[in-house]
Design a protein around this motif. Sequence first.
Motif, short mmCIF file in Angstrom:
data_model
loop_
_atom_site.label_atom_id
_atom_site.label_comp_id
_atom_site.label_asym_id
_atom_site.label_seq_id
_atom_site.Cartn_x
_atom_site.Cartn_y
_atom_site.Cartn_z
N MET A 42 0.85 -1.19 0.00
CA MET A 42 0.00 0.00 0.00
C MET A 42 0.89 1.25 0.00
SD MET A 42 -3.26 0.12 0.12
CE MET A 42 -4.63 -0.98 0.09
N PRO A 43 0.47 2.32 -0.67
CA PRO A 43 1.30 3.52 -0.65
C PRO A 43 1.42 4.08 0.77
CG PRO A 43 -0.82 3.95 -1.70
CD PRO A 43 -0.73 2.47 -1.48
N TYR A 44 0.40 3.87 1.59
CA TYR A 44 0.44 4.36 2.98
C TYR A 44 0.18 3.19 3.91
CZ TYR A 44 -0.76 8.67 0.48
OH TYR A 44 -0.80 9.72 -0.38
N LYS A 45 1.06 3.00 4.92
CA LYS A 45 0.77 1.91 5.84
C LYS A 45 -0.03 2.40 7.05
CE LYS A 45 5.15 1.59 8.44
NZ LYS A 45 5.48 3.00 8.23
N ASP A 46 0.06 3.69 7.35
CA ASP A 46 -0.76 4.22 8.45
C ASP A 46 -1.12 5.68 8.16
OD1 ASP A 46 1.46 5.77 9.16
OD2 ASP A 46 2.20 4.25 10.53
N ILE A 47 -1.89 6.25 9.07
CA ILE A 47 -2.37 7.63 8.81
C ILE A 47 -1.23 8.64 8.77
CG2 ILE A 47 -4.72 7.33 9.69
CD1 ILE A 47 -3.49 8.90 12.24
N GLU A 66 1.93 12.89 6.33
CA GLU A 66 3.27 13.41 6.02
C GLU A 66 3.58 13.38 4.52
OE1 GLU A 66 5.65 10.93 8.54
OE2 GLU A 66 4.60 11.71 10.30
N SER A 67 2.65 12.87 3.74
CA SER A 67 2.94 12.78 2.29
C SER A 67 2.67 14.12 1.62
CB SER A 67 2.11 11.67 1.65
OG SER A 67 0.76 12.05 1.70
N ASP A 68 3.07 14.16 0.38
CA ASP A 68 3.04 15.42 -0.36
C ASP A 68 1.68 15.60 -1.05
OD1 ASP A 68 4.07 17.71 -1.30
OD2 ASP A 68 5.25 16.79 -2.92
N LEU A 69 0.62 15.80 -0.28
CA LEU A 69 -0.72 15.93 -0.86
C LEU A 69 -0.87 17.31 -1.49
CD1 LEU A 69 -2.81 14.45 2.11
CD2 LEU A 69 -2.08 13.26 0.03
N ASP A 70 -1.68 17.38 -2.54
CA ASP A 70 -1.86 18.69 -3.18
C ASP A 70 -3.10 19.41 -2.67
OD1 ASP A 70 -3.69 17.03 -4.30
OD2 ASP A 70 -3.14 17.42 -6.39
N GLU A 71 -3.65 18.94 -1.57
CA GLU A 71 -4.79 19.60 -0.92
C GLU A 71 -4.85 19.08 0.52
OE1 GLU A 71 -8.54 18.46 -2.58
OE2 GLU A 71 -8.20 16.35 -2.18
N ARG A 101 -8.22 5.78 19.19
CA ARG A 101 -6.87 6.36 19.29
C ARG A 101 -6.47 7.00 17.96
NH1 ARG A 101 -2.91 2.23 21.28
NH2 ARG A 101 -2.72 1.61 19.12
N THR A 102 -6.77 6.31 16.87
CA THR A 102 -6.44 6.87 15.54
C THR A 102 -7.16 8.21 15.34
OG1 THR A 102 -6.14 4.67 14.63
CG2 THR A 102 -6.55 6.42 13.05
N ILE A 103 -8.41 8.28 15.75
CA ILE A 103 -9.15 9.54 15.59
C ILE A 103 -8.50 10.64 16.44
CG2 ILE A 103 -11.37 10.69 16.02
CD1 ILE A 103 -12.77 8.11 15.16
N ARG A 104 -8.09 10.28 17.64
CA ARG A 104 -7.42 11.30 18.49
C ARG A 104 -6.14 11.79 17.80
NH1 ARG A 104 -9.17 8.13 22.81
NH2 ARG A 104 -7.20 7.03 22.93
N GLU A 105 -5.40 10.86 17.18
CA GLU A 105 -4.16 11.26 16.48
C GLU A 105 -4.46 12.17 15.29
OE1 GLU A 105 -1.61 7.23 17.64
OE2 GLU A 105 -2.30 7.50 15.58
N LEU A 106 -5.55 11.86 14.59
CA LEU A 106 -5.94 12.73 13.47
C LEU A 106 -6.27 14.12 13.99
CD1 LEU A 106 -8.22 10.25 11.43
CD2 LEU A 106 -6.08 11.28 10.62
N LYS A 107 -7.00 14.17 15.12
CA LYS A 107 -7.37 15.47 15.69
C LYS A 107 -6.12 16.27 16.07
CE LYS A 107 -11.13 15.56 18.44
NZ LYS A 107 -12.21 15.08 19.33
N GLU A 108 -5.17 15.57 16.69
CA GLU A 108 -3.92 16.25 17.08
C GLU A 108 -3.21 16.82 15.85
OE1 GLU A 108 -1.81 13.31 19.32
OE2 GLU A 108 -3.36 13.36 20.87
#
Length: 253
Positions: free
Chosen positions: A82-87, A92-97, A163-170
């Motif tokens: 997969m291009p991404y193994k985690d959130i 940290e990837s180079d998204l254009d938005e 926990r993943t949602i908390r990390e996204l919020k952070e």
Amino acid sequence: MSEARILFGFHAVLSRMRQHGSSIQEIIIDQDRVDARMRDLLEMAKSQNIRVIQAERHRLDGFIGAHGRHQGVIARVIETPMPYKDIHDVLESDLDEPPFFLILDGVQDPHNLGACLRVADAMGVHAIIAPKDRSVGLNGTVRKVASGAAETVPFISVTNLARTIRELKEAGVYIVGTTMDAPGSLHNTKLEGPIALVMGAEGDGMRRLTQETCDALITIPMFGSVQSLNVSVASGIALYEIRRQRVLAGGKA
Ligand SMILES: C[S@@+](CC[C@H](N)C(=O)[O-])C[C@H]1O[C@@H](n2cnc3c(N)ncnc32)[C@H](O)[C@@H]1O
């Protein structure tokens, strides 16, 4: 060495060939279904030096244990990374938005996950996140229903969704949950910037803990007599609204 597995359905195989042709070991087609679109697929296979076997339909049926659901084409593939193994990889990837996620809290029906992948691809979602437990994974039916989108939309399984949602919020991602009785409405909620849309499971909806971690809860107003929408339909409506607001805010159109 990765284990080979079976991918079936015309668009699922075509999309795999376009995305990661080198992961296809061989393609098996129904010898009685070589129509124009199949010939195009065979041309592409030839250009990528992929071995193609023509066989009787019952042989293809035997691979997936169901009659005809393969649409006359099966591929033996090896798992691609997969291009991404985690959130964090996504963030940290180079998204254009700004990051755009779909979180599925316990979707179990492969048809629903396939349809969610398909609309997530269409609306430009960067990844789907789902808990490892109580969720269907990327199986053959999901990939076929997704019509190629299982090959394009990263699917991230997590052990602890709260926990993943908390990390996204952070990381500054706004978490918007959808429930039937939410105080907010899709009609008048601002859905711009880094965002994760959270959908609940078919039967029980979103778990209480997941709901509690959301920044906002919204409902999709309904005007008929049914009590709720299918989760993939609800995902489609809400993802479209998020994309629409992004476009209006000057984002990717
Ligand atoms: C089939 S519904 C779940 C119904 C479940 N009985 C419940 O009470 O939540 C699956 C998911 O689709 C989303 N959904 C369906 N209809 C919706 C609506 N009108 N507004 C907001 N979300 C909706 C929610 O995320 C819900 O958890």
